[in-house]
Design a protein around this motif. Structure first.
Motif, mmCIF file in Angstrom:
data_model
loop_
_atom_site.group_PDB
_atom_site.id
_atom_site.type_symbol
_atom_site.label_atom_id
_atom_site.label_comp_id
_atom_site.label_asym_id
_atom_site.label_seq_id
_atom_site.Cartn_x
_atom_site.Cartn_y
_atom_site.Cartn_z
ATOM 1 N N GLN A 264 0.919 -0.981 -0.030
ATOM 2 C CA GLN A 264 0.008 0.087 -0.038
ATOM 3 C C GLN A 264 0.873 1.266 0.010
ATOM 4 O OE1 GLN A 264 -3.051 0.016 3.182
ATOM 5 N NE2 GLN A 264 -3.502 -2.163 2.939
ATOM 6 N N LYS A 447 -9.514 4.678 1.879
ATOM 7 C CA LYS A 447 -8.480 3.773 1.958
ATOM 8 C C LYS A 447 -7.974 3.628 0.601
ATOM 9 C CE LYS A 447 -6.649 -0.505 3.714
ATOM 10 N NZ LYS A 447 -6.994 -1.504 4.551
ATOM 11 N N VAL A 451 -4.312 5.424 -2.020
ATOM 12 C CA VAL A 451 -3.036 4.768 -2.208
ATOM 13 C C VAL A 451 -3.008 4.657 -3.876
ATOM 14 C CG1 VAL A 451 -3.099 3.343 0.018
ATOM 15 C CG2 VAL A 451 -4.189 2.419 -1.969
ATOM 16 N N GLY A 455 -0.856 -1.058 -5.739
ATOM 17 C CA GLY A 455 0.234 -1.074 -5.221
ATOM 18 C C GLY A 455 1.268 -0.437 -5.798
ATOM 19 N N TYR A 497 -7.145 -2.729 -5.387
ATOM 20 C CA TYR A 497 -7.138 -1.923 -4.194
ATOM 21 C C TYR A 497 -6.944 -2.876 -2.952
ATOM 22 C CZ TYR A 497 -8.546 1.924 -7.074
ATOM 23 O OH TYR A 497 -8.661 2.977 -8.034
ATOM 24 N N PRO A 498 -6.606 -2.403 -1.956
ATOM 25 C CA PRO A 498 -6.268 -3.173 -0.703
ATOM 26 C C PRO A 498 -7.867 -3.654 -0.545
ATOM 27 C CG PRO A 498 -5.833 -0.785 -0.253
ATOM 28 C CD PRO A 498 -5.962 -0.993 -1.468
#
Length: 741
Positions: A264, A447, A451, A455, A497-498
């Protein structure tokens, strides 16, 4: 439309609208891992109508793959998908000959209209619609969200022509819902934020892999509220790849679920623009207050440094808080907080395209921009908005990249718009009902926005083990449209995405060989190659079209979005023509309703005959396992047209059973060719407590085919095997769902 009477809308001799009442809606859903197979039976009381129309909602990503009409007297007609104009001609021709006929047509990705003519008088009529879908992620990556939309809300913009004079679902109709949930790891929690439910687990007092969920018949169901069910299980958060072979088509379909654990990397500087829907529809149920609360959470959670932000309220026009974004400081935050508190839903219509244009044109430049859209999404002609956004996102470039994140607000919110904006905007979408905690969804969206997408990897691609991945679902050779070796969808790997699950599909042509592995390839920041390899599990069964159908639906969606680049983009007219032809080909081949293809059903039997379409070419297609043939479960659902509530109307023959049909109880249930259930006591719930009001009740039997119980028994046995137990369970779960189709 929302305030009109409900039912099948028809015209009497004086030109007045008459409504044949909707008596009941029966929903029977089977949830397997992250997929769902849903059968909806809508029964109308016909008193005098000859021709009528009716509008009903579906999830935007649903693949509508079967349509059947039946009467209380036993007549049944199965529909086939044809190119839209041909389907209309067949329908009109049938009406001219006074034949009972039906036309099921998509007017939006999340709304269909059903036209019926020469309705048999004096008989109740039922319409059975079947669809399959990938279930979206709920608040956590370990959760899936099943939603059954119960009404089509009023929307802004010109009404599509097929909807003129159509009616929506009746608040007075009886609603029954049965969800058969079968997960690949123990169920940790099942709950509904919208309705009171009764949950019956397969193994009371210990972690269970499966459960039956029904509406609680002791509680009055809320009116005009979508049914939402959230299911949590660890395996949902696991990456995996499954495949099926279609011998007739000489093809292999693969479905790759990715839940990547990526680094991230925070974006060093970014601009955040919030679009708040202030149209009149946001007054309903105080949606504006819900959206404002979410906006306040977003604003107070932004990065303290190197952040710019702005708020744009929109309705019939747009009103930005500032002419361009301002630095994020305590002073600007306090000012924005006061301004947002004072905002009301008083700006008329929903001109969201103009609002997006204002937001994009007001960007500061030189840094990435994340646009957050908070809306109920109630507009028609969504494709125009999505095409506009796609052009601007594609042209933005990496240094000034644009991403769009959406929060769908309230019941009846358009999943077509909300999910579509996030899809073409390289973001993610969450839908939220008023009874759900909004803070977690806001945190997840923010979130993701903070980021770097994927990643620190770039140039992502998938090696499917068969030929070349073409950036489109179809190739043009002269005047012919043909399939490439590999049809991948999404055609480009979307941003990862995370804590977010995505699904990619592929159809491999001219082969029946399943690749042993698929590989996700990318480059690290220093351009070193990095790979992630996933074993492929074969889930092929005799009726092997589930993964093919889901992949075809995604290919159609990309063509609708205008994202695929198979054709000459220098000629927009030719591009649109060829994309339409591609959609029609996919729709007819896989028997899926779409914008350019519709289901048409014509009763060719004599009025006094009770013969069903099994005597028609449909049965011949079924024997050949033609795409779009009616499933065993879909055929079995014909009895559902008569029951009113799943909880209070068990069949008479059920009383004679020692074990009522429900959840499988191992080999004993398999040997009897039926499932057995155990209900939990309201005073001694299992460790994962069932949520709802009132004691659990018996689930009505549904006479599943013997293969259903046998398959389930094999799944439970596989769990005991060492090493490969989880993989085998995933495989057999998909086998179970494939058998339905």
């Amino acid at each position: 439309m929302a305030d009109s009477p409900h039912g099948l809308a028809s015209q009497d001799a004086n030109g007045s609208t008459v409504f044949q009442p909707l008596k009941s809606v029966a929903v029977r859903a089977t949830v397997i891992d992250t997929s769902a197979h849903v059968i909806v039976t809508q029964t109308f009381q016909n008193t005098s109508a000859s021709e009528a129309r009716y509008i009903f909602p579906t999830p935007a990503n649903a693949a509508v793959c079967a349509f059947r009409m039946q009467t209380s007297g036993g007549r049944a007609v199965h529909a086939r998908v044809k190119e839209l104009e041909r389907a209309k001609e067949d329908f009109e021709s049938a009406l001219a000959q006074d034949k009972w006929a039906g036309l099921l047509q998509e007017v939006a990705a999340d709304a269909f209209v059903m036209s019926v003519g020469a309705i048999p008088r004096g008989e109740d009529v039922s319409f059975v619609i079947t669809y399959v879908q990938e279930l979206p992620q709920d608040e956590s990556v370990k959760q899936i969200r099943f939603t059954f939309p119960t009404f089509v809300a009023e929307r802004y913009g010109p009404l599509p022509a097929p909807l003129q004079g159509a009616s929506s679902q009746s608040e007075r109709a009886t609603l029954s819902i049965v969800v058969d949930a079968r997960m690949t790891s123990p169920i940790e929690r099942i709950h509904s934020p919208t309705h009171s439910i009764v949950t019956t687990y397969a193994t009371p007092n210990v972690p269970s892999l499966s459960a039956i969920v029904t509406l609680d018949n002791t509680a009055r169901p809320p009116s005009r509220k979508d049914f939402v069910l959230s299911i949590q299980a660890d395996a949902v958060a696991s990456s995996r790849c499954v495949a099926e072979v279609d011998e007739r088509r000489q093809s292999v379909a693969l479905s790759l679920t990715l839940v990547p654990n990526l680094a991230q990397v925070a974006i060093p500087a970014q601009e955040y623009i919030f679009l708040l829907d202030r149209s009149g529809s946001m007054q309903e149920d105080d949606r504006i207050d819900f959206a404002k609360a979410a906006l306040q959470i977003f604003m107070r959670s932004l990065p303290a440094e190197n952040t710019r932000f702005n708020v744009v309220g929109f309705g019939s026009h747009s009103v930005p808080m500032w002419a361009s974004s301002r630095p994020y400081t305590p002073a600007t935050l306090d000012y924005a907080t006061v301004q947002v508190d004072a905002m009301e839903a008083d700006m008329g219509g929903t001109e969201i395209q103009a609002a997006l244009q204002d937001a994009i044109s007001s960007r500061s430049g030189g840094m990435p921009t994340s646009i957050f859209v908070l809306t109920d999404g109630k507009i028609w002609h969504t494709n125009r908005v999505l095409s506009f956004l796609h052009r601007h996102v594609s042209a933005a470039g990496s240094a000034s990249a644009i991403r769009v994140f959406t929060l769908g607000v309230g019941d009846g919110a358009s999943t077509e718009l909300c999910e579509g904006l996030a899809r073409v905007g390289n973001g993610i979408c969450f839908m939220a009902s008023f009874s759900e905690d909004i803070a977690g969804r806001c945190a997840s969206l923010l979130k993701a926005a903070r980021v770097l997408p994927s990643g620190n990897l770039h140039n992502l691609s998938i090696e499917w083990g068969h030929g070349h991945v073409h950036p489109s679902s179809l190739l043009q050779t002269g005047r012919d449209i043909v399939s490439p070796d590999v049809q991948q969808t999404p055609s480009s790997i979307p941003d990862l995405y995370p804590d977010t699950r995505i699904v990619l599909s592929a159809i491999l042509s001219q082969t029946t060989a399943i690749p042993p592995t698929v590989t996700l390839r990318g480059l690290a920041p220093d351009d070193r190659p990095t790979n992630m390899t996933f074993p492929v599990q074969d889930v092929t069964q005799e009726r092997d079209r589930l993964l093919h159908v889901l992949a075809a639906r995604r290919l159609i969606t990309e063509l609708d979005d205008g994202i695929l680049s198979a054709f000459d983009s220098s000629d927009p007219v030719a591009h649109a023509r060829d994309a339409k032809a591609a959609i029609v080909r996919l729709s007819e081949e896989y028997q899926l309703a779409s914008r350019y293809a519709a289901f048409v059903a014509v009763d060719e039997t004599d009025a006094g005959s009770t013969a069903t379409s099994e005597e028609s070419p449909v049965k011949e297609e079924k024997d050949g396992h033609e795409a779009g043939s009616d499933s065993e479960l879909e055929d079995d659902s014909s009895s559902e047209a008569s029951y009113k509530t799943a909880e209070s109307s068990p069949r008479e023959d059920e009383e004679e059973d020692e074990h009522p049909q429900g959840l499988s109880n191992g080999a004993n249930g398999a040997a009897n060719g039926r499932r057995t259930s155990e209900t939990t006591s309201s005073t001694t719930p299992p460790a994962h407590q069932s949520e709802g009001v009132g004691p659990p009740t018996r689930v009505p039997s549904s006479s599943p085919p013997v293969a259903y119980a046998l398959s389930h028994s094999r799944r439970r046995t596989a769990l005991g095997a060492a090493g490969e137990g989880a993989i085998m369970f995933i495989a057999n779960s998909f086998v179970l769902l494939v058998q339905y189709l």
